[in-house]
Structure formats: structure tokens, C-alpha cells
Design a protein around this motif. Structure first.
Motif, PDB file in Angstrom:
ATOM      1  N   PRO A  90       0.711  -1.288   0.021  1.00  0.00           N
ATOM      2  CA  PRO A  90      -0.208  -0.160   0.107  1.00  0.00           C
ATOM      3  C   PRO A  90       0.872   1.137  -0.150  1.00  0.00           C
ATOM      4  O   PRO A  90       0.401   2.501  -0.288  1.00  0.00           O
ATOM      5  CB  PRO A  90      -0.782  -0.238   1.519  1.00  0.00           C
ATOM      6  N   THR A  91       2.150   1.058   0.448  1.00  0.00           N
ATOM      7  CA  THR A  91       2.988   2.282   0.188  1.00  0.00           C
ATOM      8  C   THR A  91       3.357   2.634  -0.969  1.00  0.00           C
ATOM      9  O   THR A  91       4.253   3.619  -1.034  1.00  0.00           O
ATOM     10  CB  THR A  91       4.034   2.081   1.395  1.00  0.00           C
ATOM     11  N   ALA A  92       3.344   1.704  -1.888  1.00  0.00           N
ATOM     12  CA  ALA A  92       3.953   2.160  -3.315  1.00  0.00           C
ATOM     13  C   ALA A  92       3.363   3.457  -3.820  1.00  0.00           C
ATOM     14  O   ALA A  92       2.292   3.604  -3.879  1.00  0.00           O
ATOM     15  CB  ALA A  92       3.629   0.855  -4.224  1.00  0.00           C
ATOM     16  N   LYS A  93       4.393   4.049  -4.592  1.00  0.00           N
ATOM     17  CA  LYS A  93       4.099   5.125  -5.162  1.00  0.00           C
ATOM     18  C   LYS A  93       3.818   4.878  -6.572  1.00  0.00           C
ATOM     19  O   LYS A  93       4.308   3.847  -7.171  1.00  0.00           O
ATOM     20  CB  LYS A  93       5.189   6.231  -5.246  1.00  0.00           C
ATOM     21  N   VAL A  94       3.013   5.795  -7.510  1.00  0.00           N
ATOM     22  CA  VAL A  94       2.790   5.424  -8.803  1.00  0.00           C
ATOM     23  C   VAL A  94       2.992   6.323  -9.814  1.00  0.00           C
ATOM     24  O   VAL A  94       2.614   7.507  -9.706  1.00  0.00           O
ATOM     25  CB  VAL A  94       1.047   4.570  -8.926  1.00  0.00           C
ATOM     26  N   GLY A  95       4.006   6.022 -10.786  1.00  0.00           N
ATOM     27  CA  GLY A  95       4.228   6.866 -11.822  1.00  0.00           C
ATOM     28  C   GLY A  95       3.269   6.436 -13.150  1.00  0.00           C
ATOM     29  O   GLY A  95       2.850   5.268 -13.061  1.00  0.00           O
ATOM     30  N   PHE A  96       3.343   7.297 -14.284  1.00  0.00           N
ATOM     31  CA  PHE A  96       2.544   6.927 -15.443  1.00  0.00           C
ATOM     32  C   PHE A  96       3.424   6.892 -16.389  1.00  0.00           C
ATOM     33  O   PHE A  96       3.982   7.999 -16.547  1.00  0.00           O
ATOM     34  CB  PHE A  96       1.104   7.716 -15.360  1.00  0.00           C
ATOM     35  N   ILE A  97       3.223   6.320 -17.695  1.00  0.00           N
ATOM     36  CA  ILE A  97       3.819   6.381 -18.777  1.00  0.00           C
ATOM     37  C   ILE A  97       2.797   6.180 -20.026  1.00  0.00           C
ATOM     38  O   ILE A  97       2.257   5.234 -19.986  1.00  0.00           O
ATOM     39  CB  ILE A  97       5.195   5.645 -19.018  1.00  0.00           C
ATOM     40  N   GLY A  98       2.705   7.328 -20.889  1.00  0.00           N
ATOM     41  CA  GLY A  98       1.615   6.981 -21.896  1.00  0.00           C
ATOM     42  C   GLY A  98       2.429   7.021 -23.454  1.00  0.00           C
ATOM     43  O   GLY A  98       3.395   7.975 -23.514  1.00  0.00           O
ATOM     44  N   LEU A  99       2.312   6.314 -24.095  1.00  0.00           N
ATOM     45  CA  LEU A  99       3.034   5.907 -25.044  1.00  0.00           C
ATOM     46  C   LEU A  99       2.296   6.090 -26.434  1.00  0.00           C
ATOM     47  O   LEU A  99       0.958   5.256 -26.609  1.00  0.00           O
ATOM     48  CB  LEU A  99       3.777   4.878 -25.365  1.00  0.00           C
ATOM     49  N   TYR A 100       2.574   6.725 -27.665  1.00  0.00           N
ATOM     50  CA  TYR A 100       1.880   6.347 -28.976  1.00  0.00           C
ATOM     51  C   TYR A 100       2.932   5.802 -30.023  1.00  0.00           C
ATOM     52  O   TYR A 100       4.031   6.174 -29.651  1.00  0.00           O
ATOM     53  CB  TYR A 100       1.036   7.684 -29.262  1.00  0.00           C
ATOM     54  N   ARG A 101       2.262   5.008 -30.961  1.00  0.00           N
ATOM     55  CA  ARG A 101       3.069   4.590 -31.994  1.00  0.00           C
ATOM     56  C   ARG A 101       3.155   5.511 -33.191  1.00  0.00           C
ATOM     57  O   ARG A 101       2.061   5.708 -33.828  1.00  0.00           O
ATOM     58  CB  ARG A 101       2.722   3.176 -32.488  1.00  0.00           C
ATOM     59  N   ASP A 102       4.208   6.241 -33.749  1.00  0.00           N
ATOM     60  CA  ASP A 102       4.359   6.817 -34.948  1.00  0.00           C
ATOM     61  C   ASP A 102       4.106   6.169 -36.147  1.00  0.00           C
ATOM     62  O   ASP A 102       4.573   5.038 -36.383  1.00  0.00           O
ATOM     63  CB  ASP A 102       5.792   7.406 -35.046  1.00  0.00           C
ATOM     64  N   GLU A 103       2.932   6.636 -36.832  1.00  0.00           N
ATOM     65  CA  GLU A 103       2.512   5.786 -37.861  1.00  0.00           C
ATOM     66  C   GLU A 103       3.522   5.556 -39.032  1.00  0.00           C
ATOM     67  O   GLU A 103       3.425   4.348 -39.409  1.00  0.00           O
ATOM     68  CB  GLU A 103       1.325   6.494 -38.607  1.00  0.00           C
ATOM     69  N   GLU A 104       4.508   6.616 -39.149  1.00  0.00           N
ATOM     70  CA  GLU A 104       5.328   6.119 -40.187  1.00  0.00           C
ATOM     71  C   GLU A 104       6.680   5.261 -39.624  1.00  0.00           C
ATOM     72  O   GLU A 104       6.763   4.288 -40.306  1.00  0.00           O
ATOM     73  CB  GLU A 104       6.035   7.375 -40.735  1.00  0.00           C
ATOM     74  N   THR A 105       7.282   5.830 -38.660  1.00  0.00           N
ATOM     75  CA  THR A 105       8.504   4.975 -38.237  1.00  0.00           C
ATOM     76  C   THR A 105       8.065   3.930 -37.360  1.00  0.00           C
ATOM     77  O   THR A 105       9.004   3.012 -37.034  1.00  0.00           O
ATOM     78  CB  THR A 105       9.370   5.950 -37.173  1.00  0.00           C
ATOM     79  N   LEU A 106       6.906   3.727 -36.710  1.00  0.00           N
ATOM     80  CA  LEU A 106       6.273   2.784 -35.784  1.00  0.00           C
ATOM     81  C   LEU A 106       7.151   2.942 -34.558  1.00  0.00           C
ATOM     82  O   LEU A 106       7.075   1.806 -33.680  1.00  0.00           O
ATOM     83  CB  LEU A 106       6.728   1.480 -36.508  1.00  0.00           C
ATOM     84  N   GLN A 107       7.852   3.748 -34.511  1.00  0.00           N
ATOM     85  CA  GLN A 107       8.495   3.877 -33.164  1.00  0.00           C
ATOM     86  C   GLN A 107       7.655   4.679 -31.944  1.00  0.00           C
ATOM     87  O   GLN A 107       6.986   5.458 -32.108  1.00  0.00           O
ATOM     88  CB  GLN A 107       9.850   4.893 -33.061  1.00  0.00           C
ATOM     89  N   PRO A 108       7.638   3.777 -30.747  1.00  0.00           N
ATOM     90  CA  PRO A 108       6.864   4.471 -29.890  1.00  0.00           C
ATOM     91  C   PRO A 108       7.426   5.859 -29.193  1.00  0.00           C
ATOM     92  O   PRO A 108       8.723   6.051 -28.990  1.00  0.00           O
ATOM     93  CB  PRO A 108       7.019   3.545 -28.560  1.00  0.00           C
ATOM     94  N   HIS A 109       6.466   6.916 -29.139  1.00  0.00           N
ATOM     95  CA  HIS A 109       6.800   8.171 -28.356  1.00  0.00           C
ATOM     96  C   HIS A 109       6.012   8.504 -27.388  1.00  0.00           C
ATOM     97  O   HIS A 109       4.897   7.844 -27.117  1.00  0.00           O
ATOM     98  CB  HIS A 109       6.480   9.165 -29.350  1.00  0.00           C
TER      99      HIS A 109
END
Ligand code: URA
Length: 206
Positions: A90-109
Motif C-alpha cells: 500500500p505504500t508504493a508510489k505510482v508513476g505513469f507513462i503514456g506512449l503512442y506509436r508513430d504511424e510512419e516510423t512505428l517507433q513509440p513516443h
């Protein structure tokens, strides 16, 4: 290090999640339960420090956890692993990451990032139920390393060999925990046999 949790309870619960007929409520409940069981095992090697305490009977030396735990779900499916782990920690902290995939390079951003400032000294658990190509996991780990994270564990439910290999190559220092290592990825990038789209099944979307 890759650790696949071999435990009859985890396997049973994951089997319920894999079934196409399992609905949102049971899918979530089994995910919460597996996340808790996995967390228990993952925490086995957490560092502790000696402390002196006073019990109602006497003073004694014992131990308590010496590092903070930070959970970092990759949006959106990673959110599904948070409750089961915070029930146990219960003491854990929580961070967040949101990623989208570039349509052309297919790389996550990165489109969203919010982290506790304790990440550099904490045990950081990156959460994503499905380790498919490994692209998102590798990118998320890159991002938290840039922000100072040193001790990192990747916690997934189901992995494909392709994803495990990608993470092991990019981040050999990161421990990977899976409830199951499946067979392969299909041409659409789904894990086979897998459980379908984890985010859709957790949140009841399509
Ligand atoms: N993401 C999912 O939700 N499911 C897969 O099988 C692969 C990636």
C-alpha cells in the motif's frame, strides 16, 4: 534475468483470463489476484535494513524494507496491474507513462509522463500485461532510466519470445517477470495463444 512464475494458482487464474467467454468483471478480478501473487514473489529479493523497535514485551532488533517501491504502469493496459500490487504494497508510489506509436516510423513516443521524485533510489516496477514486440517496454525503460531510475523490474502477465529478446538486448540489467511465456506473435502483433487485447478486456472497450 527472466523469471516465469510457475505456480498452479497463477496458471489457473490465467487460464480463466485467456478464455474468450470470460467477461470484464472476472477478467479484472483474476488480473488483480495474479498481480498480487506475482508481487509477492517479485518482492522476495527486496532489500531490508535492520531497525530497533519496541514491542509490548521488549526492545528488539528486526528488519524493514529499505527501499521505496514505485509502480509505473504503461497506459492504458498497465493500469490493470496496479490494484493487485498496491493491495500488497500500500505504500508504493505510482508513476505513469503514456506512449503512442508513430504511424510512419512505428517507433513509440511519449505523450504523458508523471513520476514520483523517489524513482532514482527506488525499486521501480514497470507494468504492462502483454510483452509482445517489446517496443513499448524498451521505450518505457529508456524513459525512466533517463529520469534516474536504476533498479528496474519489468512485470508482465504474458510474454512472447520476441518481446523478451528485445528487452533483454536493450536492457540486460532489467529483470523480467512473466506469469506465462507464450509461443509467438501473429502477423497482427498479437501474442499466440495469448488472451487478446488486454486493454479492451480490462476496460470493456472494443
Ligand atoms: N497487446 C495486447 O493487448 N495483446 C497482445 O496479444 C499483444 C499486445
Amino acid at each position: 534475468m527472466l523469471k516465469v512464475m510457475n505456480h498452479p494458482l497463477i496458471t489457473h487464474k490465467l487460464t480463466q483470463m485467456r478464455k474468450v467467454e470470460t467477461g470484464t468483471k472476472d477478467f479484472r478480478q483474476n488480473l488483480d489476484e495474479i498481480a498480487g501473487l506475482m508481487a509477492y514473489e517479485i518482492c522476495r529479493d527486496l532489500p531490508t535494513k535492520p531497525v530497533m523497535i519496541q514491542t509490548p514485551i521488549c526492545e528488539c532488533q528486526t528488519e524493514e524494507l529499505s527501499k521505496e517501491i514505485v509502480l509505473i504502469p504503461i497506459l492504458r493496459a498497465g493500469l490493470g496491474l496496479v490494484n493487485g500490487i498496491t493491495d500488497l504494497i500500500p505504500t508504493a508510489k505510482v508513476g505513469f507513462i503514456g506512449l503512442y506509436r508513430d504511424e510512419e516510423t512505428l517507433q513509440p513516443h511519449e505523450y504523458f509522463a508523471k513520476f514520483p521524485n523517489t524513482m532514482p533510489d527506488a525499486v521501480n516496477m514497470v507494468l504492462d500485461p502483454m510483452l509482445a514486440t517489446g517496443g513499448s517496454a524498451v521505450a518505457a525503460i529508456d524513459m525512466i532510466k533517463k529520469r534516474g531510475a536504476k533498479t528496474i523490474k519489468l512485470v508482465c502477465l504474458v510474454g512472447a519470445p520476441e518481446g523478451v529478446k528485445a528487452v533483454e538486448q536493450a536492457h540486460p540489467d532489467v529483470d523480467i517477470y512473466l506469469a506465462a511465456l507464450d509461443d509467438h506473435l501473429n502477423e497482427k502483433g498479437y501474442i499466440v495463444p495469448g488472451l487478446g487485447d488486454a486493454g479492451d478486456r480490462i476496460f470493456g472497450t472494443r
